[in-house]
Design an enzyme around this catalytic site. Structure first.
Site, short mmCIF file in Angstrom:
data_model
loop_
_atom_site.label_atom_id
_atom_site.label_comp_id
_atom_site.label_asym_id
_atom_site.label_seq_id
_atom_site.Cartn_x
_atom_site.Cartn_y
_atom_site.Cartn_z
N LYS A 103 20.18 -1.10 4.17
CA LYS A 103 19.97 -1.88 2.94
C LYS A 103 21.11 -2.89 2.74
O LYS A 103 20.90 -4.00 2.26
CB LYS A 103 19.82 -0.95 1.73
CG LYS A 103 18.46 -0.24 1.71
CD LYS A 103 18.28 0.74 0.56
CE LYS A 103 16.89 1.39 0.64
NZ LYS A 103 16.64 2.39 -0.41
N LYS A 155 -5.21 2.62 3.62
CA LYS A 155 -4.51 1.37 3.31
C LYS A 155 -5.51 0.26 3.00
O LYS A 155 -5.35 -0.50 2.05
CB LYS A 155 -3.60 0.94 4.47
CG LYS A 155 -2.28 1.70 4.52
CD LYS A 155 -1.36 1.06 5.55
CE LYS A 155 -0.09 1.87 5.75
NZ LYS A 155 0.81 1.85 4.59
N ARG A 181 21.03 -6.94 2.41
CA ARG A 181 21.70 -7.64 1.30
C ARG A 181 22.57 -8.78 1.82
O ARG A 181 22.57 -9.88 1.26
CB ARG A 181 22.61 -6.67 0.52
CG ARG A 181 21.87 -5.77 -0.42
CD ARG A 181 22.87 -5.04 -1.30
NE ARG A 181 22.23 -4.09 -2.19
CZ ARG A 181 22.82 -3.55 -3.25
NH1 ARG A 181 24.08 -3.85 -3.54
NH2 ARG A 181 22.18 -2.70 -4.03
N HIS A 218 21.41 12.94 1.23
CA HIS A 218 21.10 12.29 -0.05
C HIS A 218 21.22 13.26 -1.22
O HIS A 218 21.83 12.95 -2.25
CB HIS A 218 19.69 11.69 -0.01
CG HIS A 218 19.56 10.52 0.93
ND1 HIS A 218 18.38 9.84 1.11
CD2 HIS A 218 20.46 9.92 1.74
CE1 HIS A 218 18.56 8.86 1.98
NE2 HIS A 218 19.81 8.89 2.38
N THR A 247 0.82 -1.22 0.00
CA THR A 247 0.00 0.00 0.00
C THR A 247 0.85 1.27 0.00
O THR A 247 0.32 2.37 0.03
CB THR A 247 -0.98 0.06 1.21
OG1 THR A 247 -0.21 0.29 2.39
CG2 THR A 247 -1.79 -1.22 1.34
N GLY A 248 2.16 1.11 -0.02
CA GLY A 248 3.05 2.28 0.02
C GLY A 248 3.23 2.95 -1.33
O GLY A 248 2.63 2.55 -2.33
N TYR A 249 4.08 3.96 -1.33
CA TYR A 249 4.31 4.79 -2.53
C TYR A 249 4.81 3.94 -3.71
O TYR A 249 4.25 3.99 -4.80
CB TYR A 249 5.32 5.88 -2.17
CG TYR A 249 5.52 6.93 -3.23
CD1 TYR A 249 4.46 7.70 -3.69
CD2 TYR A 249 6.79 7.17 -3.76
CE1 TYR A 249 4.65 8.67 -4.65
CE2 TYR A 249 6.99 8.15 -4.72
CZ TYR A 249 5.92 8.90 -5.16
OH TYR A 249 6.11 9.86 -6.12
N VAL A 250 5.84 3.18 -3.49
CA VAL A 250 6.37 2.31 -4.55
C VAL A 250 5.53 1.04 -4.64
O VAL A 250 5.24 0.55 -5.74
CB VAL A 250 7.84 1.89 -4.27
CG1 VAL A 250 8.43 1.20 -5.48
CG2 VAL A 250 8.69 3.06 -3.86
N GLY A 251 5.15 0.51 -3.48
CA GLY A 251 4.44 -0.76 -3.42
C GLY A 251 3.18 -0.80 -4.28
O GLY A 251 2.94 -1.75 -5.03
#
Ligand code: NDP
Ligand code: GO6
Length: 313
Positions: free
Chosen positions: A138, A44, A142, A271, A12-16
């Site tokens: 991240k 959601k 990995r 960033h 339900t997220g921005y990318v998801g």
């Protein structure tokens, strides 16, 4: 060939959200994790119901219930995580370690795509505090994936248009500036701008492609590799108006880190610095462990920055 079954976590997220839609559009049997923790979050829940109406299957499961994750993972071939980055001091990216454990135990997953979708964290050992936590976390994920010998693809998606195109890469706003635009350094460092829907399309293309197995897929569609000055110029042509350019040196830009300000802002400064001063998105060639998405999938007619910007007129 049968289409891989795809589970989206963080759907339900921005990318998801976009990943769920792209997976359905490509004809994959698509599953979305439905967490009880969403509780009364009506937006959601409405998103989840919408996915179901479009043909996705919802699978109930919680990060605080290991069995539920194992059972969810057992129903599919591919898992894509779109867990959020660093927000309000909760480090959601590390929550993915529980997903890695479940995938390891289930033993059936042909490809796992952890939540990456940005700067390549493997190239950010020198990153500034506090923004570096995104990359560090991240990398922890990995390492767990590789130690568990889970087949993976890491997607380095560069700059999402919603955060970097529409606002001409200005911080703390999502809208184009009206009179003045802050230019980072000489403004000539090359950046890669992406339409979020294209990020999802390329991601879904990669999930059962042997060429992306255990590799990083970089999204660098050639026409969207632009400097900040080029971005501003495209907007100026579209509007027929010239903006006043105010140059900010690296030292000045970084001096903002000394001030107080919320964590998300401090993370953002680091960033932006790496992207617009250092050129971390484009200052390297893709090596043996990487592939470039627009070369792999030339059939994708990606959205050009010019067209993306038209939405803001
Ligand atoms: P969001 O903030 O939209 O959150 C995504 C999902 O994370 C949520 O929908 C939720 O899943 C899940 N989540 C959040 N907190 C928890 C928790 N405590 N427990 C379990 N699940 C949780 O994330 P984004 O889409 O913005 O970010 C996804 C990735 O994209 C990140 O890795 C981020 O770094 C990267 N990114 C890159 C950008 C770029 O410009 N390249 C821009 C923005 C993000 P649920 O749906 O189940 O509720
Ligand atoms: C997006 C943002 C925009 C921060 C990445 C502060 C991880 C990445 C390109 O969450 O901090 O104003 O690579 O004031 O690897 C945020 C982050 C952008 C959005 C960056 C991101 C990009 C995360 C802001 C701001 C528009």
């Amino acid at each position: 060939m049968e289409k891989s079954r795809v589970l989206v976590v963080g759907g339900t997220g921005y990318v998801g959200k976009r990943l769920v839609k792209a997976s359905l559009a490509e004809g994959h049997p698509t599953y979305v994790l439905q967490r009880p923790e969403i509780s009364l979050d009506i937006e959601k829940l409405q998103s989840l119901l919408d996915f179901k109406r479009r043909g996705a299957q919802l699978i109930e499961g919680s990060f605080s219930d290991h069995r539920s994750l194992v059972e969810a993972v057992k129903q599919v071939d591919v898992v894509i995580s779109a867990m959020s980055g660093v927000h309000f001091r909760t480090h959601n990216l590390l929550t993915q370690l529980k997903l890695v454990d479940a995938i390891k135990e289930a033993g059936n997953i042909k490809r796992f795509l952890p939540s990456e979708f940005g700067i390549d964290p493997a190239r950010m050992e020198h990153a500034l505090e506090p923004g570096r936590v995104t990359f560090d976390e991240k990398m922890v994920v990995r390492k767990a994936i590789e130690e568990a010998k889970i087949p993976y693809t890491y997607v380095s998606a560069n700059c999402f248009g919603g955060y970097f195109i529409g606002n001409l890469s200005q911080m703390e706003t999502l809208l184009p500036p009206k009179d003045k635009v802050l230019i980072y350094g000489d403004g000539n460092v090359k950046v890669v701008f992406m339409d979020e829907d294209d990020v999802a399309t390329y991601t879904i293309k990669s999930i059962d492609d042997p060429r992306t197995l255990n590799k990083t897929m970089y999204l660098r569609p050639p026409e969207n590799i632009l400097s900040q000055r080029e971005l501003v110029e495209i907007w100026e042509k579209l509007t027929g108006r010239t903006l006043e350019k105010i140059t900010i040196s690296a030292e000045e830009f970084l001096s903002q880190l000394k001030g107080t300000g919320d964590l998300a802002h401090q993370v953002g400064i680091g960033h932006f610095y790496h992207i617009f001063y250092e050129g971390c998105l484009t200052n390297f060639e893709i090596g043996y462990n990487g592939e470039e998405a627009s070369k792999l999938y030339p059939e994708v007619d990606y959205t050009r920055v010019h067209d993306y910007l038209k939405r803001y007129l």
